[in-house]
Design a protein around this motif. Structure first.
Motif, mmCIF file in Angstrom:
data_model
loop_
_atom_site.group_PDB
_atom_site.id
_atom_site.type_symbol
_atom_site.label_atom_id
_atom_site.label_comp_id
_atom_site.label_asym_id
_atom_site.label_seq_id
_atom_site.Cartn_x
_atom_site.Cartn_y
_atom_site.Cartn_z
ATOM 1 N N GLU A 43 14.862 -0.631 32.916
ATOM 2 C CA GLU A 43 13.835 -0.753 31.887
ATOM 3 C C GLU A 43 12.516 -1.246 32.474
ATOM 4 O O GLU A 43 11.455 -0.776 32.088
ATOM 5 C CB GLU A 43 14.307 -1.712 30.791
ATOM 6 N N GLU A 44 12.600 -2.174 33.406
ATOM 7 C CA GLU A 44 11.402 -2.771 33.971
ATOM 8 C C GLU A 44 11.419 -2.687 35.497
ATOM 9 O O GLU A 44 12.477 -2.567 36.107
ATOM 10 C CB GLU A 44 11.306 -4.250 33.572
ATOM 11 N N SER A 45 10.253 -2.801 36.079
ATOM 12 C CA SER A 45 10.115 -2.783 37.536
ATOM 13 C C SER A 45 10.231 -4.206 38.064
ATOM 14 O O SER A 45 9.239 -4.848 38.412
ATOM 15 C CB SER A 45 8.772 -2.172 37.930
ATOM 16 N N ARG A 46 11.444 -4.701 38.080
ATOM 17 C CA ARG A 46 11.742 -6.041 38.592
ATOM 18 C C ARG A 46 13.177 -6.015 39.106
ATOM 19 O O ARG A 46 13.950 -5.138 38.741
ATOM 20 C CB ARG A 46 11.589 -7.095 37.501
ATOM 21 N N MET A 83 23.453 -2.722 24.385
ATOM 22 C CA MET A 83 23.760 -1.843 23.252
ATOM 23 C C MET A 83 22.917 -2.197 22.029
ATOM 24 O O MET A 83 22.806 -1.403 21.098
ATOM 25 C CB MET A 83 25.252 -1.814 22.935
ATOM 26 N N ASN A 84 22.261 -3.355 22.076
ATOM 27 C CA ASN A 84 21.339 -3.763 21.009
ATOM 28 C C ASN A 84 19.884 -3.709 21.462
ATOM 29 O O ASN A 84 19.003 -4.209 20.761
ATOM 30 C CB ASN A 84 21.695 -5.165 20.525
ATOM 31 N N ASN A 85 19.651 -3.098 22.621
ATOM 32 C CA ASN A 85 18.300 -2.957 23.166
ATOM 33 C C ASN A 85 17.785 -1.572 22.773
ATOM 34 O O ASN A 85 18.137 -0.565 23.388
ATOM 35 C CB ASN A 85 18.336 -3.119 24.690
ATOM 36 N N SER A 86 16.952 -1.522 21.763
ATOM 37 C CA SER A 86 16.491 -0.229 21.247
ATOM 38 C C SER A 86 15.706 0.573 22.281
ATOM 39 O O SER A 86 15.716 1.806 22.248
ATOM 40 C CB SER A 86 15.663 -0.415 19.975
ATOM 41 N N ILE A 87 15.062 -0.102 23.216
ATOM 42 C CA ILE A 87 14.296 0.621 24.243
ATOM 43 C C ILE A 87 15.242 1.425 25.127
ATOM 44 O O ILE A 87 15.011 2.616 25.383
ATOM 45 C CB ILE A 87 13.439 -0.362 25.071
ATOM 46 N N ILE A 88 16.310 0.802 25.578
ATOM 47 C CA ILE A 88 17.296 1.498 26.426
ATOM 48 C C ILE A 88 18.033 2.566 25.626
ATOM 49 O O ILE A 88 18.213 3.699 26.095
ATOM 50 C CB ILE A 88 18.287 0.493 27.050
ATOM 51 N N ILE A 89 18.476 2.223 24.436
ATOM 52 C CA ILE A 89 19.226 3.200 23.618
ATOM 53 C C ILE A 89 18.341 4.403 23.294
ATOM 54 O O ILE A 89 18.793 5.553 23.391
ATOM 55 C CB ILE A 89 19.774 2.540 22.337
ATOM 56 N N ASP A 90 17.100 4.175 22.941
ATOM 57 C CA ASP A 90 16.189 5.295 22.655
ATOM 58 C C ASP A 90 15.940 6.149 23.897
ATOM 59 O O ASP A 90 15.829 7.372 23.808
ATOM 60 C CB ASP A 90 14.859 4.777 22.097
ATOM 61 N N TRP A 91 15.866 5.499 25.081
ATOM 62 C CA TRP A 91 15.687 6.263 26.317
ATOM 63 C C TRP A 91 16.913 7.140 26.590
ATOM 64 O O TRP A 91 16.770 8.302 26.945
ATOM 65 C CB TRP A 91 15.413 5.322 27.497
ATOM 66 N N ILE A 92 18.093 6.586 26.390
ATOM 67 C CA ILE A 92 19.319 7.383 26.575
ATOM 68 C C ILE A 92 19.324 8.555 25.589
ATOM 69 O O ILE A 92 19.617 9.690 25.973
ATOM 70 C CB ILE A 92 20.580 6.510 26.412
ATOM 71 N N LYS A 93 18.983 8.288 24.328
ATOM 72 C CA LYS A 93 18.929 9.351 23.309
ATOM 73 C C LYS A 93 17.961 10.455 23.696
ATOM 74 O O LYS A 93 18.234 11.639 23.483
ATOM 75 C CB LYS A 93 18.475 8.779 21.954
ATOM 76 N N ALA A 94 16.819 10.088 24.227
ATOM 77 C CA ALA A 94 15.800 11.074 24.595
ATOM 78 C C ALA A 94 16.142 11.801 25.885
ATOM 79 O O ALA A 94 15.804 12.983 26.050
ATOM 80 C CB ALA A 94 14.438 10.384 24.736
ATOM 81 N N CYS A 106 33.196 2.936 32.481
ATOM 82 C CA CYS A 106 33.649 1.702 31.853
ATOM 83 C C CYS A 106 32.919 1.493 30.515
ATOM 84 O O CYS A 106 32.835 2.407 29.697
ATOM 85 C CB CYS A 106 33.442 0.552 32.826
ATOM 86 N N THR A 107 32.352 0.314 30.305
ATOM 87 C CA THR A 107 31.702 0.014 29.028
ATOM 88 C C THR A 107 30.326 0.652 28.884
ATOM 89 O O THR A 107 29.653 0.439 27.874
ATOM 90 C CB THR A 107 31.596 -1.509 28.815
ATOM 91 N N GLY A 108 29.936 1.481 29.832
ATOM 92 C CA GLY A 108 28.758 2.319 29.628
ATOM 93 C C GLY A 108 28.951 3.199 28.401
ATOM 94 O O GLY A 108 27.982 3.623 27.759
ATOM 95 N N ALA A 109 30.216 3.451 28.048
ATOM 96 C CA ALA A 109 30.527 4.229 26.840
ATOM 97 C C ALA A 109 29.959 3.564 25.589
ATOM 98 O O ALA A 109 29.601 4.253 24.626
ATOM 99 C CB ALA A 109 32.038 4.409 26.702
ATOM 100 N N LEU A 110 29.852 2.248 25.588
ATOM 101 C CA LEU A 110 29.263 1.555 24.432
ATOM 102 C C LEU A 110 27.814 1.960 24.231
ATOM 103 O O LEU A 110 27.352 2.130 23.097
ATOM 104 C CB LEU A 110 29.361 0.040 24.617
ATOM 105 N N LEU A 111 27.077 2.136 25.332
ATOM 106 C CA LEU A 111 25.679 2.550 25.229
ATOM 107 C C LEU A 111 25.579 3.990 24.750
ATOM 108 O O LEU A 111 24.714 4.317 23.933
ATOM 109 C CB LEU A 111 24.973 2.364 26.574
ATOM 110 N N LEU A 112 26.478 4.852 25.252
ATOM 111 C CA LEU A 112 26.480 6.236 24.763
ATOM 112 C C LEU A 112 26.821 6.268 23.285
ATOM 113 O O LEU A 112 26.237 7.051 22.521
ATOM 114 C CB LEU A 112 27.475 7.088 25.552
ATOM 115 N N ALA A 113 27.754 5.429 22.859
ATOM 116 C CA ALA A 113 28.135 5.380 21.444
ATOM 117 C C ALA A 113 26.960 4.943 20.580
ATOM 118 O O ALA A 113 26.686 5.550 19.536
ATOM 119 C CB ALA A 113 29.322 4.438 21.253
ATOM 120 N N LYS A 114 26.265 3.897 21.006
ATOM 121 C CA LYS A 114 25.109 3.425 20.233
ATOM 122 C C LYS A 114 24.014 4.482 20.158
ATOM 123 O O LYS A 114 23.267 4.537 19.186
ATOM 124 C CB LYS A 114 24.551 2.130 20.832
#
Length: 172
Positions: A43-46, A83-94, A106-114
């Motif tokens: 998400e960020e350059s750090r 999974m509650n970070n709308s910036i990451i979830i919206d990026w995955i969606k796009a 593993c639990t990356g599936a939770l992010l795909l689900a969201k």
């Protein structure tokens, strides 16, 4: 050459992203081929603090990365926050619709689900997060007896070693 973007975030499981990173990075080397350009994206350059405080510098941010042909979404304790970070979830969606393949470890599936990417599909995750995946993805058939599930465009895997297997499956 296909671009492989591997999402990283604080508390990402090291082997969940490093295993697929290595699989895609070394594919074709024995034949002097380089079929994949593999890079990390955050998400960020750090520096990202992966599990056990391993500091990792992402190559790109979600705003400046090359469009991926393959998107890898690893797991780890950090997925519960992300999974509650709308910036990451919206990026995955796009990003997912423009990608040839989306692979979760593993639990990356939770992010795909969201992101709604598992609706109507079969999925799995780490055995300790199966109930959470069922809760987050009520329109998904969650299986607890599969290591890798190939839904066509979306491949999900149960954990560290199965994530490496899923990457090998994608390469083949």
């Amino acid at each position: 050459m296909r671009n492989v973007a591997i999402l990283i975030f604080d508390e990402v499981e090291v082997l969940d992203f490093c295993g697929p990173f290595e699989v895609f990075s070394v594919a074709g080397r024995q034949r002097n081929q380089t079929p994949f350009s593999v890079y990390t994206v955050a998400e960020e350059s750090r520096p990202v603090l992966a599990r056990n405080q391993l500091s990792v510098n992402p190559r790109y941010t979600i705003l400046d990365c090359s469009p991926p042909d393959i998107l890898v979404v690893p797991g780890g304790r950090g997925t519960r926050r992300e999974m509650n970070n709308s910036i990451i979830i919206d990026w995955i969606k796009a990003t997912a619709p423009r990608s040839e393949l989306v692979l979760s470890v593993c639990t990356g599936a939770l992010l795909l689900a969201k992101a709604g990417l598992l609706d109507g599909l079969r999925a799995t995750t780490h055995h300790g997060a199966l109930d959470l995946l069922r809760e987050v993805a009520p329109k998904t058939e969650v299986l607890d007896n599969q290591r890798v599930i190939d839904n066509g465009k979306v491949i999900v895997s149960a954990g560290v070693s199965s994530g490496i297997d899923a990457a090998f499956h994608a390469v083949s």
